[in-house]
Scaffold this motif. Structure first.
Motif, mmCIF file in Angstrom:
data_model
loop_
_atom_site.group_PDB
_atom_site.id
_atom_site.type_symbol
_atom_site.label_atom_id
_atom_site.label_comp_id
_atom_site.label_asym_id
_atom_site.label_seq_id
_atom_site.Cartn_x
_atom_site.Cartn_y
_atom_site.Cartn_z
ATOM 1 N N UNK A 1 -37.831 -9.923 -12.682
ATOM 2 C CA UNK A 1 -38.359 -8.585 -12.957
ATOM 3 C C UNK A 1 -37.550 -7.898 -14.049
ATOM 4 N N UNK A 2 -36.246 -8.176 -14.110
ATOM 5 C CA UNK A 2 -35.468 -7.599 -15.203
ATOM 6 C C UNK A 2 -35.777 -8.291 -16.529
ATOM 7 N N UNK A 3 -36.081 -9.582 -16.503
ATOM 8 C CA UNK A 3 -36.523 -10.237 -17.739
ATOM 9 C C UNK A 3 -37.818 -9.609 -18.244
ATOM 10 N N UNK A 4 -38.736 -9.365 -17.333
ATOM 11 C CA UNK A 4 -40.000 -8.738 -17.713
ATOM 12 C C UNK A 4 -39.766 -7.324 -18.231
ATOM 13 N N UNK A 5 -38.824 -6.617 -17.614
ATOM 14 C CA UNK A 5 -38.481 -5.278 -18.095
ATOM 15 C C UNK A 5 -37.939 -5.350 -19.521
ATOM 16 N N UNK B 1 -28.214 -7.958 -18.835
ATOM 17 C CA UNK B 1 -27.070 -8.401 -18.039
ATOM 18 C C UNK B 1 -27.448 -8.572 -16.573
ATOM 19 N N UNK B 2 -28.259 -7.653 -16.050
ATOM 20 C CA UNK B 2 -28.661 -7.787 -14.637
ATOM 21 C C UNK B 2 -29.528 -9.027 -14.423
ATOM 22 N N UNK B 3 -30.375 -9.332 -15.369
ATOM 23 C CA UNK B 3 -31.205 -10.535 -15.236
ATOM 24 C C UNK B 3 -30.336 -11.780 -15.174
ATOM 25 N N UNK B 4 -29.331 -11.852 -16.060
ATOM 26 C CA UNK B 4 -28.469 -13.029 -16.097
ATOM 27 C C UNK B 4 -27.554 -13.084 -14.873
ATOM 28 N N UNK B 5 -27.015 -11.943 -14.451
ATOM 29 C CA UNK B 5 -26.118 -11.920 -13.287
ATOM 30 C C UNK B 5 -26.855 -12.325 -12.022
ATOM 31 N N UNK B 6 -28.070 -11.827 -11.832
ATOM 32 C CA UNK B 6 -28.847 -12.177 -10.632
ATOM 33 C C UNK B 6 -29.169 -13.661 -10.617
ATOM 34 N N UNK B 7 -29.520 -14.230 -11.765
ATOM 35 C CA UNK B 7 -29.827 -15.656 -11.830
ATOM 36 C C UNK B 7 -28.585 -16.489 -11.519
ATOM 37 N N UNK B 8 -27.430 -16.068 -12.027
ATOM 38 C CA UNK B 8 -26.189 -16.799 -11.747
ATOM 39 C C UNK B 8 -25.811 -16.690 -10.272
ATOM 40 N N UNK B 9 -26.034 -15.515 -9.669
ATOM 41 C CA UNK B 9 -25.753 -15.358 -8.239
ATOM 42 C C UNK B 9 -26.678 -16.239 -7.400
ATOM 43 N N UNK B 10 -27.913 -16.435 -7.873
ATOM 44 C CA UNK B 10 -28.853 -17.308 -7.163
ATOM 45 C C UNK B 10 -28.495 -18.777 -7.346
ATOM 46 N N UNK C 1 -33.604 -20.354 -13.604
ATOM 47 C CA UNK C 1 -33.542 -18.896 -13.694
ATOM 48 C C UNK C 1 -32.435 -18.466 -14.653
ATOM 49 N N UNK C 2 -31.310 -19.166 -14.624
ATOM 50 C CA UNK C 2 -30.214 -18.853 -15.557
ATOM 51 C C UNK C 2 -30.675 -19.087 -16.989
ATOM 52 N N UNK C 3 -31.360 -20.198 -17.212
ATOM 53 C CA UNK C 3 -31.835 -20.511 -18.562
ATOM 54 C C UNK C 3 -32.829 -19.462 -19.051
ATOM 55 N N UNK C 4 -33.731 -19.028 -18.171
ATOM 56 C CA UNK C 4 -34.711 -18.010 -18.562
ATOM 57 C C UNK C 4 -34.033 -16.685 -18.868
ATOM 58 N N UNK C 5 -33.029 -16.326 -18.063
ATOM 59 C CA UNK C 5 -32.297 -15.079 -18.311
ATOM 60 C C UNK C 5 -31.493 -15.169 -19.601
ATOM 61 N N UNK C 6 -30.967 -16.350 -19.919
ATOM 62 C CA UNK C 6 -30.245 -16.531 -21.177
ATOM 63 C C UNK C 6 -31.193 -16.398 -22.362
ATOM 64 N N UNK C 7 -32.401 -16.897 -22.217
ATOM 65 C CA UNK C 7 -33.434 -16.718 -23.249
ATOM 66 C C UNK C 7 -33.652 -15.234 -23.514
ATOM 67 N N UNK C 8 -33.709 -14.452 -22.437
ATOM 68 C CA UNK C 8 -33.889 -13.010 -22.563
ATOM 69 C C UNK C 8 -32.662 -12.361 -23.211
ATOM 70 N N UNK C 9 -31.468 -12.753 -22.788
ATOM 71 C CA UNK C 9 -30.248 -12.219 -23.386
ATOM 72 C C UNK C 9 -30.182 -12.558 -24.871
ATOM 73 N N UNK C 10 -30.619 -13.760 -25.220
ATOM 74 C CA UNK C 10 -30.656 -14.143 -26.618
ATOM 75 C C UNK C 10 -31.538 -13.240 -27.451
ATOM 76 N N UNK C 11 -32.654 -12.788 -26.868
ATOM 77 C CA UNK C 11 -33.532 -11.844 -27.584
ATOM 78 C C UNK C 11 -32.789 -10.560 -27.923
ATOM 79 N N UNK C 12 -32.055 -10.032 -26.933
ATOM 80 C CA UNK C 12 -31.325 -8.784 -27.159
ATOM 81 C C UNK C 12 -30.261 -8.975 -28.237
ATOM 82 N N UNK C 13 -29.521 -10.074 -28.149
ATOM 83 C CA UNK C 13 -28.468 -10.335 -29.124
ATOM 84 C C UNK C 13 -29.036 -10.491 -30.531
ATOM 85 N N UNK C 14 -30.128 -11.230 -30.645
ATOM 86 C CA UNK C 14 -30.713 -11.455 -31.969
ATOM 87 C C UNK C 14 -31.252 -10.167 -32.574
#
Length: 410
Positions: free
Chosen positions: A169-173, A191-200, A205-218
């Protein structure tokens, strides 16, 4: 600053940049360009004709009037400050930034599968609606709160599943608020998307959250960091691919395409096509009809990214040739179909063909109005058309500018 009247545009830019203590690399990155491009602008070796780039430079230099760059004889041109506005943002801000520290357990057990189903349906809405931001933003606050409550009140395997839902849901946000969220919210969401995936502890899920984090960084001009995040995520998930479900390979392929675009925007042609080729190989290993549910990775998306990479590398002839052979209806995502036509319009603009660019930008708007209205590359193309279209096409270009909020009606 008071400039002598005889200073060139490039000289004005250099003096403004130096007065603000900005390096050439920093200012160029904020405009989505490389330092060599800016060096040529400042030296006068390369003319600065794009109104959109003038406005981008003015914004990066914190100017309220772009005519400070172009000279005293120019007409005053206000510079839009801040990010794009959407009325759905206040509710998102409240759900994300005013997160409750304690949650009362619900009267009935949380149905995690049902919650994940609602999130999956909202991802489908994101890709199927021409008004996707407005419709998805309306649903997200409740989804965010329900996912947070599930993760805090469940335990064991149910909690791990809830954490995956939180990450989703945070990735979608992050997708739905791109370019409209304040910077601090964008970083919190990623960060919340990646942290939740790592906790799971779930690699996909980690890879998908990293994809999202990459969007923000780029998009915030950190291409090296973006590339590092997505390649590390690809390395994490790669050992699992032989026995993994198709969706794990799908997110692995999406990471390759992400890296391809990141490298292309940085002018690294060899790396860009190498990453694209890796994504192409992943698509060939999946069923022809496969589409990843959130990134829409699949055969059509790989082909669409080939156009994007070519445009970002400014090889417009190759981009338009590839686009000629594509079937847009093969892509199930309305948003991605609209973005394809934006990329084609950018290719036409690179070749100076404003007539073709206007035609396909109108198609993009007809397919996904909010994709054009809330995507900077699309707005840049519309601005270039509005400022540079042939006289006979200016009324059409002006109407398109009005539709996306760049020009007031009347």
């Amino acid at each position: 600053m008071d400039f002598p009247d005889d200073l060139t545009t490039g000289q004005r830019i250099r003096l403004l940049r130096e007065s603000r203590g900005m390096s050439r690399e920093m200012l160029a990155a904020m405009c989505g360009r490389g330092p060599d491009w800016l060096k040529k602008i400042e030296s006068g070796e390369r003319p600065l004709r794009s109104n959109a780039l003038i406005l981008r430079l003015a914004g990066a230099l914190q100017l309220s009037d772009a005519s400070v760059i172009t000279g005293a004889a120019s007409v005053a041109q206000p510079v839009q400050q801040g990010r794009l506005h959407h009325p759905g943002m206040p509710a998102i801000w409240d759900a994300v930034m005013n997160r409750r520290l304690s949650i009362t357990p619900p009267a009935t057990p949380v149905d995690v599968a049902g919650l994940q189903g609602r999130i999956d349906q909202t991802w489908t809405l994101w890709h199927s609606s021409g008004q996707n931001r407005t419709e998805v933003l309306r649903l997200l606050p409740a989804l965010i709160r329900d996912a947070e409550a599930a993760a805090r009140t469940l335990d064991g395997q149910q909690r791990r599943a809830a954490l995956v839902a939180v990450s989703d849901v945070y990735r979608l946000t992050g997708q739905a608020t791109a370019y409209i969220a304040p910077g601090e919210l964008a970083w919190v969401v990623a960060d919340r998307a990646l942290t939740a995936a790592q906790d799971a502890d779930q690699p996909a899920a980690i890879a998908a959250a990293a994809w999202n984090m990459g969007n923000i960084l780029r998009e915030t001009s950190y291409p090296e960091e973006a590339l590092r995040v997505v390649t590390e995520a690809a390395d994490l998930i790669r050992p699992h691919l032989d026995e993994a479900p198709d969706d794990w390979r799908g997110i692995y392929g999406a990471l390759q395409l992400h890296a391809a675009v990141t490298a292309a925007r940085d002018g690294r042609s060899g790396d860009a096509w190498r990453y694209w080729g890796a994504g192409d190989q992943v698509a060939k290993s999946l069923p022809a009809s496969y589409v990843h549910p959130s990134t829409v990775f699949g055969r059509a998306n790989v082909d669409f990214h080939e156009v994007s990479v070519a445009v970002d590398l400014r090889t417009s002839g190759r981009a338009l040739s590839i686009a000629d052979d594509l079937d847009p209806d093969a892509m199930p995502s309305v948003e991605r179909r609209a973005r394809l036509w934006v990329e084609v319009a950018r290719g036409h603009l690179q070749r100076g063909d404003h007539t073709a660019a206007l035609h396909v930008m109108q198609m993009a708007h007809d397919i996904g109005a909010e994709t054009v209205q809330f995507t900077p590359s699309a707005l840049t193309a519309v601005t270039d058309l509005w400022q540079g279209a042939p006289r006979a096409l200016r009324p059409q270009a002006a109407r398109l500018a009005e539709k996306v909020g760049l020009r007031e009606v009347g």
